[in-house]
Scaffold this motif. Structure first.
Motif, mmCIF file in Angstrom:
data_model
loop_
_atom_site.group_PDB
_atom_site.id
_atom_site.type_symbol
_atom_site.label_atom_id
_atom_site.label_comp_id
_atom_site.label_asym_id
_atom_site.label_seq_id
_atom_site.Cartn_x
_atom_site.Cartn_y
_atom_site.Cartn_z
ATOM 1 N N ALA A 4 39.654 -12.856 50.780
ATOM 2 C CA ALA A 4 38.482 -12.059 50.404
ATOM 3 C C ALA A 4 38.638 -11.491 48.997
ATOM 4 C CB ALA A 4 38.265 -10.933 51.416
ATOM 5 N N ARG A 5 39.855 -10.975 48.693
ATOM 6 C CA ARG A 5 40.061 -10.413 47.355
ATOM 7 C C ARG A 5 40.041 -11.503 46.285
ATOM 8 N NH1 ARG A 5 44.723 -6.090 47.010
ATOM 9 N NH2 ARG A 5 43.259 -5.206 48.525
ATOM 10 N N ALA A 6 40.627 -12.628 46.595
ATOM 11 C CA ALA A 6 40.590 -13.735 45.635
ATOM 12 C C ALA A 6 39.161 -14.240 45.448
ATOM 13 C CB ALA A 6 41.491 -14.865 46.116
ATOM 14 N N GLY A 7 38.390 -14.301 46.542
ATOM 15 C CA GLY A 7 36.989 -14.716 46.422
ATOM 16 C C GLY A 7 36.184 -13.749 45.591
ATOM 17 N N ALA A 8 36.443 -12.448 45.756
ATOM 18 C CA ALA A 8 35.746 -11.449 44.941
ATOM 19 C C ALA A 8 36.064 -11.629 43.469
ATOM 20 C CB ALA A 8 36.128 -10.044 45.416
ATOM 21 N N PHE A 9 37.335 -11.918 43.159
ATOM 22 C CA PHE A 9 37.710 -12.121 41.762
ATOM 23 C C PHE A 9 37.023 -13.359 41.184
ATOM 24 C CE2 PHE A 9 40.569 -13.619 38.389
ATOM 25 C CZ PHE A 9 40.601 -12.482 37.606
ATOM 26 N N ILE A 10 36.899 -14.390 41.994
ATOM 27 C CA ILE A 10 36.223 -15.613 41.530
ATOM 28 C C ILE A 10 34.744 -15.335 41.247
ATOM 29 C CG2 ILE A 10 35.491 -17.923 42.228
ATOM 30 C CD1 ILE A 10 38.132 -18.163 43.737
ATOM 31 N N VAL A 11 34.090 -14.563 42.129
ATOM 32 C CA VAL A 11 32.685 -14.208 41.899
ATOM 33 C C VAL A 11 32.543 -13.397 40.612
ATOM 34 C CG1 VAL A 11 30.741 -12.865 42.785
ATOM 35 C CG2 VAL A 11 32.052 -14.330 44.326
ATOM 36 N N VAL A 12 33.470 -12.447 40.408
ATOM 37 C CA VAL A 12 33.435 -11.650 39.175
ATOM 38 C C VAL A 12 33.604 -12.553 37.955
ATOM 39 C CG1 VAL A 12 34.658 -9.890 37.845
ATOM 40 C CG2 VAL A 12 34.202 -9.529 40.274
ATOM 41 N N LEU A 13 34.508 -13.519 38.026
ATOM 42 C CA LEU A 13 34.687 -14.451 36.908
ATOM 43 C C LEU A 13 33.426 -15.250 36.646
ATOM 44 C CD1 LEU A 13 38.270 -15.956 37.319
ATOM 45 C CD2 LEU A 13 37.443 -14.449 35.515
ATOM 46 N N GLN A 14 32.784 -15.709 37.723
ATOM 47 C CA GLN A 14 31.555 -16.483 37.552
ATOM 48 C C GLN A 14 30.480 -15.671 36.839
ATOM 49 O OE1 GLN A 14 30.426 -17.776 41.430
ATOM 50 N NE2 GLN A 14 32.058 -19.285 41.604
ATOM 51 N N LEU A 15 30.332 -14.421 37.232
ATOM 52 C CA LEU A 15 29.277 -13.596 36.643
ATOM 53 C C LEU A 15 29.616 -13.185 35.213
ATOM 54 C CD1 LEU A 15 28.403 -11.376 39.726
ATOM 55 C CD2 LEU A 15 27.154 -13.332 38.831
ATOM 56 N N PHE A 16 30.878 -12.820 34.959
ATOM 57 C CA PHE A 16 31.240 -12.404 33.611
ATOM 58 C C PHE A 16 31.320 -13.582 32.644
ATOM 59 C CE2 PHE A 16 32.254 -8.222 35.160
ATOM 60 C CZ PHE A 16 32.079 -7.422 34.055
ATOM 61 N N SER A 17 31.471 -14.773 33.173
ATOM 62 C CA SER A 17 31.520 -15.925 32.275
ATOM 63 C C SER A 17 30.182 -16.194 31.621
ATOM 64 C CB SER A 17 31.980 -17.172 33.043
ATOM 65 O OG SER A 17 31.046 -17.495 34.065
ATOM 66 N N VAL A 18 29.085 -15.694 32.229
ATOM 67 C CA VAL A 18 27.768 -15.877 31.609
ATOM 68 C C VAL A 18 27.405 -14.703 30.700
ATOM 69 C CG1 VAL A 18 26.925 -17.301 33.491
ATOM 70 C CG2 VAL A 18 26.570 -14.844 33.583
ATOM 71 N N ALA A 19 28.252 -13.671 30.640
ATOM 72 C CA ALA A 19 27.968 -12.536 29.764
ATOM 73 C C ALA A 19 27.852 -12.938 28.294
ATOM 74 C CB ALA A 19 29.034 -11.454 29.946
ATOM 75 N N PRO A 20 28.732 -13.830 27.783
ATOM 76 C CA PRO A 20 28.588 -14.211 26.370
ATOM 77 C C PRO A 20 27.279 -14.915 26.053
ATOM 78 C CG PRO A 20 30.741 -14.858 27.217
ATOM 79 C CD PRO A 20 29.927 -14.441 28.384
ATOM 80 N N VAL A 21 26.599 -15.437 27.079
ATOM 81 C CA VAL A 21 25.311 -16.095 26.827
ATOM 82 C C VAL A 21 24.348 -15.115 26.181
ATOM 83 C CG1 VAL A 21 23.325 -17.156 27.927
ATOM 84 C CG2 VAL A 21 25.621 -17.754 28.679
#
Length: 764
Positions: free
Chosen positions: A272-289
């Motif tokens: 669950a914690r690893a999945g949460a980190f992956i979701v956070v990475l997915q969302l923050f990866s679009v921040a530079p857009v």
């Protein structure tokens, strides 16, 4: 309480091995042999592959992911609404649109997949068609996730000339990883696996690729010098962009380390914690857009889109909670608990639609008031000035007040406004006004270089390509930039012909720029200026016609004076030659002086009172030679009136009428008296009275007064008095300046009021 004995008739001694077998054999039936209460039991269980890259590891993670993806997708939709209108003019805006669109494809596709699974469960449990459609949606969303990092890196490289030149030979290696990953995802998702590799096993390489590309792009933003010349006149990267890039860069490096277990904090984390980190990475990866597109977004309708979005989001949020709360209330009063009656639900939905229709506009208005920005305040100021434009009746004043209002509303460093009446005609007349002029000064000479192009196209030129609509030659565009000009807006008439141009420098506040809202405001105001300029042109032409009419009447008056008076004067001179040759000679001299004055006056509408009186005295001298002792003249003039401007031949006409129609018709003659004085209001009153026979048409009227109106000229007026009355009305716009009183005993008194000199548009 059961323990696994065999899986598919094989024994396993590790839970991880069992998990691997299940993951590698999706959509199949597995035989589970379990030991329970000392008995060996066999169960055949059909397994179903869960949708790719979705993480139902905990309820909180699922709900948080849903709302997070919804928020990020909403922000990307707003960004697209802002940047798409700019894309047809600017390559950078097109790159931003493509970048935001790719990120939205991933975020929006993932959100849609989450919502489908939340509502229906795994699609393969429903129908083959739904499962296939879900796979297509998965491929598209993953394609967007793979596409936007390479577009992000490409955007950063192209935005700076130095980087674009330095990486000229690295284009193909940059595109190779996303192409290979995209093909692998497509095959694995559609076929269920890529050889022995299930789709979920592609998560690690995709996430590593995304983190590396995002880290590379943000690193370039961080290490690009702020003074580096950026493509298309963009401004240096802001402090917010550098701080945001640093945060995303650190997170991307952490994500890349996490993928292959090199991040100690998450090495032994729960699923669950690893999945949460992956979701956070997915969302923050679009921040530079949004980060790198901000330079483009600020040129769009940012405030308008944001205000409207906040209003509708608030309204829809209220409707959502009203709907949920309403259903909860209905279920509370329903004995059966759940509300399933379609009629009740339909009525409830209709009621909510009525409410949202009523709430949307007030909320939008309140939102605009709460989030009042500089641009909204500027719009309000320019709207107020636009309402005042129609009260301005002078071209120079219109230009000066317009440029002052525009400069203060938009806070520009400098500005200049050119307005032209009757362009392209012999009557062409230019006026201009400046606001905080700065050297080098933009003048008519520079305007003439671009005026023909503006006349042909009638569109806006902007220093930034996101707003530019006019394809000026490079030399002219360079010239405008050298003058520090940021925006050129033509003042275009209703027929499409420019009648002026508004030239604006950059905004006074550092890094502030013009956007589409500013351009639309200025276009609207320039449209009003064009109408005002045309209206003032019509007024000027009307005044010219009035002056021409007055001059024509003056010429007619001269033509009347010349033959009529010449005939009488020559008869008088002929009679005096034999008996009084000296008086005849003096009369000839007076007559010559009178006609010399008529010729010298020319087309002048106004003359000094002293010159008019010299003409009157020459006329009276000739008439006294004619009438002898039968004509007496008296004068009483206040001091300081000699230089007062009066309409030419006005007083002479009144005196001529007094002699011709008053004294000449009375047996025994009479007296003509002239007097003048200055009134308290600054006007001049000239009175011409005679003791003649009077005017019978006035004897029966109240007070014996007849106003001389241009529209209602009394019938007894002759040609001379009609001309005087009409000219006064045309020159001063009043019909009460000439009054007459008369009776048979005392004669006639004519009072002429001349307003203050500032009350008339003087033609000389």
């Amino acid at each position: 309480g059961a323990s696994l004995f065999q899986l598919d008739y094989e024994q396993f001694f590790s839970a991880e091995d069992v998990k691997g077998v299940i993951e590698r054999a999706p959509a199949s039936t597995l035989a589970y042999e379990v030991m329970q209460d000392g008995e060996l039991q066999t169960f055949e269980i059909a397994t179903t592959r869960y949708p790719t890259f979705l993480y139902p590891l905990s309820r909180s993670l699922w709900v948080t992911s849903t709302w997070a993806f919804a928020l990020v997708a909403f922000l990307h939709v707003l960004a697209l609404l802002i940047v798409v209108p700019l894309a047809r003019r600017s390559p950078r805006a097109r790159r931003s649109s493509l970048l935001i669109g790719a990120a939205l494809l991933w975020v929006g596709g993932n959100l849609l997949r989450i919502l489908i699974v939340s509502a229906l469960g795994p699609p393969v449990l429903h129908s083959e068609a739904l499962a296939r459609g879900f796979e297509v949606l998965t491929v598209l969303s993953l394609g967007g996730w793979i596409l936007f990092p390479v577009l992000l890196l490409r955007y950063v490289l192209f935005d700076t000339r130095f980087l674009r030149t330095a990486t000229q030979g690295w284009r193909l290696p940059i595109y190779l990883p996303p192409i290979l990953l995209g093909l692998a995802v497509a095959v694995a998702t559609v076929r269920g696996s890529l050889g022995p590799i299930p789709p979920d096993y592609l998560l690690a390489p995709i996430l590593f690729y995304v983190c590396c590309y995002v880290a590379a792009a943000t690193m370039l933003i961080l290490f690009t010098p702020a003074h580096e010349e950026r493509e298309e006149e963009s401004f240096p990267t802001s402090r917010w962009s550098r701080i945001g890039s640093l945060v995303v860069f650190v997170l991307a490096i952490a994500g890349a380390l996490f993928v292959y277990g090199a991040l100690p904090l998450l090495t032994n984390a729960s699923d669950a914690r690893a999945g949460a980190f992956i979701v956070v990475l997915q969302l923050f990866s679009v921040a530079p857009v949004v980060l790198v597109s901000l330079a483009t977004l600020r040129y769009g309708r940012f405030d308008a889109v944001l205000t409207r979005a906040l209003a509708y989001t608030t309204a829809l949020g209220l409707i959502f909670f009203a709907f949920v709360g309403g259903l909860w209330v209905l279920e509370a009063f329903n004995p059966e608990g759940r509300v399933t009656n379609p009629v009740v639900l339909g009525l409830w939905v209709v009621l909510l639609l009525i409410v949202v229709e009523r709430l949307a506009r007030p909320i939008q208005r309140l939102t605009a008031e709460w989030f009042t920005t500089d641009r909204r305040r500027a719009r309000q100021q320019l709207n107020r000035f636009g309402d005042r434009i129609r009260t301005i009746l002078d071209s120079e004043r219109l230009a000066h007040e317009s440029i002052l209002a525009i400069g203060e509303a938009l806070d520009v460093r400098s500005a200049v406004l050119f307005l032209c009446s009757d362009p392209g005609t012999p009557q062409e007349r230019w006026v201009h006004a400046t606001y905080r002029p700065e050297p080098p000064f933009f003048t008519r000479a520079e305007l003439s270089r671009i005026w023909s192009r503006l006349q042909d196209e009638g569109t806006v030129w902007a220093r930034n390509p996101e707003l530019n609509e006019t394809a000026l030659p490079d030399a002219d565009a360079t010239m405008l930039r050298s003058f520090g000009i940021a925006l050129v807006v033509p003042v275009t008439s209703g027929s499409g012909d420019p009648v002026g141009v508004l030239v604006l420098g950059r905004k006074a506040r550092r890094r502030a720029v013009y956007n589409l809202e500013d351009v639309e405001m200025l276009r609207a105001l320039c449209g009003q200026l064009a109408l005002a300029t045309e209206r003032l042109g019509l007024i000027e032409r009307e005044k010219a016609l009035v002056r021409e009419s007055a001059e024509a009447q003056l010429a007619a008056l001269r033509a009347q004076i010349n033959p009529h008076f010449l005939f009488n004067a020559l008869n008088t001179i002929a009679a005096l030659i034999q008996e009084k040759p000296a008086e005849a000679e003096a009369t000839v001299q007076q007559l010559a002086g009178l006609f010399r004055y008529v010729l010298q006056t020319g087309s002048r509408t106004f003359v000094p009172l002293g010159e008019e009186l010299r003409l009157v005295r020459q006329y009276l001298a000739i008439e006294q030679a004619r009438f002898g002792a039968a004509l007496h003249v008296e004068e009483a003039w206040a001091d300081g009136l000699e230089d007062v401007k009066v309409p030419a031949f006005t007083i002479q006409t009144l005196v001529e009428n007094a002699v011709k129609h008053g004294i000449e018709r009375k047996r025994g003659g009479g007296t003509v008296r002239l007097e003048g004085q200055r009134c308290e209001d600054g006007s001049i009153e000239v009175v011409v009275s005679d003791t003649g026979v009077g005017i019978p048409a006035l004897f029966g009227e109240q007070n014996g007064t007849a106003p001389a109106a241009s529209t209602e000229t009394p019938d007894f007026f002759g040609i001379g008095l009609r001309n005087v009355a009409d000219r006064l009305a045309q020159l001063y716009g009043r019909s009460d300046l000439l009054t007459m009183t008369s009776d048979a005993e005392r004669g006639t008194v004519v009072a002429l009021t001349l307003p203050d000199e500032t009350a008339v548009h003087r033609s000389d």
